[in-house]
Design a protein around this motif. Structure first.
Motif, short mmCIF file in Angstrom:
data_model
loop_
_atom_site.label_atom_id
_atom_site.label_comp_id
_atom_site.label_asym_id
_atom_site.label_seq_id
_atom_site.Cartn_x
_atom_site.Cartn_y
_atom_site.Cartn_z
N ALA A 19 -24.14 25.72 -61.98
CA ALA A 19 -23.45 26.87 -62.56
C ALA A 19 -22.44 27.46 -61.59
N ILE A 20 -22.86 27.55 -60.30
CA ILE A 20 -21.95 28.08 -59.29
C ILE A 20 -20.76 27.14 -59.11
N SER A 21 -21.03 25.82 -59.12
CA SER A 21 -19.94 24.86 -58.96
C SER A 21 -18.95 24.95 -60.12
N LYS A 22 -19.51 25.09 -61.34
CA LYS A 22 -18.63 25.21 -62.50
C LYS A 22 -17.79 26.47 -62.41
N GLU A 23 -18.45 27.58 -62.03
CA GLU A 23 -17.70 28.83 -61.89
C GLU A 23 -16.67 28.73 -60.78
N LEU A 24 -17.06 28.03 -59.69
CA LEU A 24 -16.14 27.86 -58.58
C LEU A 24 -14.95 27.00 -58.98
N GLU A 64 -8.02 28.59 -61.35
CA GLU A 64 -7.18 29.79 -61.49
C GLU A 64 -6.39 30.06 -60.23
N LYS A 65 -7.07 29.95 -59.07
CA LYS A 65 -6.37 30.19 -57.81
C LYS A 65 -5.29 29.14 -57.58
#
Length: 593
Positions: free
Chosen positions: A409-414, A420-421
């Motif tokens: 989940a963190i990887s997907k969010e990252l 975006e960045k």
């Protein structure tokens, strides 16, 4: 009056003839003979009665029948036991006299015939090294020799710092050999099981580095090798010579150590330090008490020290039993497994203590109850530890699965944030590139290796004659075309190399070696007067990652300045010439007037 005399006569007859002392005939085929129906006992509170006084009959009125349990509990005085044996055969006889108590601190055997002492044998735990018996056995064992037709009266004088009993037996040679062989086999198997379980858990401790397995190994070693084997005489018969000066204290030391490690095993097994901090603090007080019971015998030892250790042991066993039962009732799964295994050992230990202190009868099951309960406890606790290990593995697997899902989940969010960045960064790069395309200044980035970045201003590409995406070699394409001496050019290049990848302080030191105003000979054959500005760009590690070079072409400005200076000089010359002509005209007119 007549009835009173009859009652008095009956009481006297009962006192004189009740339980009369009987001489026991011993033969080669007598088998196993328990002596309590034939023995008499005196409890000497002052421990002052001597064997001569008993032979002379001074204390005949104090002899009492020896009951079947032959248990005296915690007794500070001395106990005397007497019985008489006879050899009716025409051949010499050798039998074995055995006292079924291994924790006698002082035991003395007297063989008396014809009112004189034929043999005196002193032994017991308080004497350094192994107890001094005729046979090296776990319990006091003596060889009883009788000549044909001989009668001997046997006196036993016993005292102990532990709760003790005096079950006395006489066996023929075959019976003794059979019982001793079975005895050694049973205790050997028991000690083998305990040793294997202890070593197995020590290996698991070495692999997993989980202290519960270390505490368990130390607990069963101290409990079964120390306290139980000491109570059954194995420790003193075969290992007391290792610590000869503490042979009498070994059982109390082992009991204290087993309770000390047992408390910490109980707390570690239930993970009480984190899950039950109040109970953890309470049991640490009991652990401190057991540590005192373990250490105290090294400095001071008597019956009251044993009573203190016994109280600590029984209170800890009861506390562990009650707490584990309560937590099992509340649904704590690990507590139920511990309670189930601990119950067997607690019941067996309690039965043995009650038997030793005379509250319940002495028989095969009560005498060997710690062995039966100990085996069940060791096996069940080992199975509970295996189940705990499996539970820890399942919990670890669940934690790993949770971590993996969380990491995904963190990887997907990252990834979303990076996208975006990256989009924002690309927009910023495009904006910077637009600025670079319109700024009328040459801007370059010098990277390690003296190469420029692909991104540079349009003015710089036009000035150096390079295409978009093409890099520039600072040493060949730039420094070689500057109007610098070879030494000055080498120092400039060395200053750039020394600054890249170093701190800003190093860059500031080398900045003096970098030129600021210089002439540049372009590939087109033109000479430009340029102004250079060097700026350090730091990376994430606060080191100089690149050097930004700003180039301003002052050639036209310098030419215009030269033209202006020449025009100003021409004007000044013309003015001086006109001034001189004016002065001459003025002088001529003045002379004419």
């Amino acid at each position: 009056m007549k009835y009173a005399l009859l009652i008095l006569l009956g009481l006297l007859q009962t006192q004189l003839f009740a339980n009369p002392e009987i001489t026991v005939d011993i033969t080669d085929e007598s088998g196993f003979t328990a002596m309590h129906p034939y023995a008499r006992v005196i409890k000497d509170d002052s421990s002052r009665i001597m064997i001569d006084e008993l032979i002379e009959g001074r204390h005949d009125n104090r002899w009492q029948p020896l009951d079947e349990s032959a248990s005296f509990g915690f007794y500070e005085g001395t106990v005397w036991v007497r019985f008489t044996v006879h050899n009716p055969s025409p051949l010499p006889l050798k039998s074995f006299l055995q006292i079924g108590c291994a924790i006698l601190s002082d035991i003395t055997l007297y063989e008396v015939a014809d009112h004189r002492v034929l043999r005196e044998k002193v032994g017991g735990l308080k004497y350094p090294g192994r107890p001094n018996y005729d046979v090296n056995n776990r319990i006091p064992t003596y060889v009883l020799a009788l000549d044909p037709g001989q009668t001997k009266t046997i006196y036993l004088r016993a005292a102990s710092s532990y709760p003790f009993e005096l079950p006395t037996h006489i066996m023929d040679r075959a019976t003794f050999a059979k019982r001793a062989s079975g005895d050694r086999l049973a205790f050997g198997l028991f000690m083998g099981v305990v040793l294997v379980m202890a070593l197995y858990n020590l290996v698991i401790f070495g692999v997993l580095n989980d202290r519960v397995y270390l505490y368990y190994s130390l607990t069963i070693l101290c409990t079964h090798f120390g306290a139980i084997m000491g109570s059954f005489g194995i420790l003193h018969a075969y290992m007391a010579s290792l610590v000869p000066h503490y042979s009498n204290e070994l059982i109390v030391i082992a009991e204290g150590a087993s309770c000390f490690f047992g408390v910490y095993f109980f707390l570690a097994f239930l993970r009480a330090e984190n899950e039950m901090p109040r109970m953890y603090r309470m049991f640490r007080i009991w652990a401190a008490a057991s540590f005192i019971a373990m250490v105290l015998p090294f400095f001071y030892f008597n019956l009251y020290v044993t009573m203190f250790a016994n109280f600590v042991v029984q209170s800890i066993l009861a506390a562990i039993f009650v707490v584990s039962f309560w937590m099992s009732y509340k649904g704590h799964q690990r507590s139920f497994r511990f309670f189930f295994a601990w119950s067997f050992f607690l019941i067996s230990a309690s039965v043995y203590m009650l038997k030793t202190q005379g509250f319940i009868p002495t028989n095969f099951w009560t005498s060997y109850s710690p062995i039966f309960g100990g085996v069940l406890e060791v096996v069940l606790l080992s199975l509970a530890l295996v189940d705990r290990l499996n539970e820890s593995r399942r919990e670890k697997t669940r934690v790993q699965e949770t971590l993996i899902s969380t990491q995904k989940a963190i990887s997907k969010e990252l990834e979303q944030k990076v996208a975006e960045k990256s989009y924002q960064l690309q927009e910023n790069i495009d904006s910077i590139q637009q600025i670079l395309d319109h700024v009328p200044v040459g801007i370059l980035s010098v990277l390690p290796g003296l190469k420029t970045d692909e991104r540079c201003s349009t003015y710089a590409r036009d000035f150096f004659g390079i295409e978009r995406g093409q890099t520039l070699d600072i040493e060949l394409d730039f420094a070689a075309r500057l109007t610098l001496s070879p030494d000055r050019r080498a120092r400039m290049l060395e200053a750039i190399r020394a600054s890249l990848g170093e701190s800003i302080f190093t860059f500031e030191i080398n900045l003096g070696q970098l030129p600021h105003e210089v002439c540049y000979h372009s590939p087109h054959g033109r000479t430009h007067e340029i102004e250079l500005n060097w700026t350090a760009i730091l990376g994430s590690d606060d080191q100089v990652a690149r050097i930004m070079l700003t180039i301003v072409d002052n050639t036209e400005l310098a030419q215009a300045q030269k033209n202006a200076e020449q025009e100003s000089l021409s004007r000044n010359t013309l003015g001086e010439m006109m001034l001189q002509k004016s002065q001459r005209i003025h002088t001529f007119l003045a002379s004419c007037g």
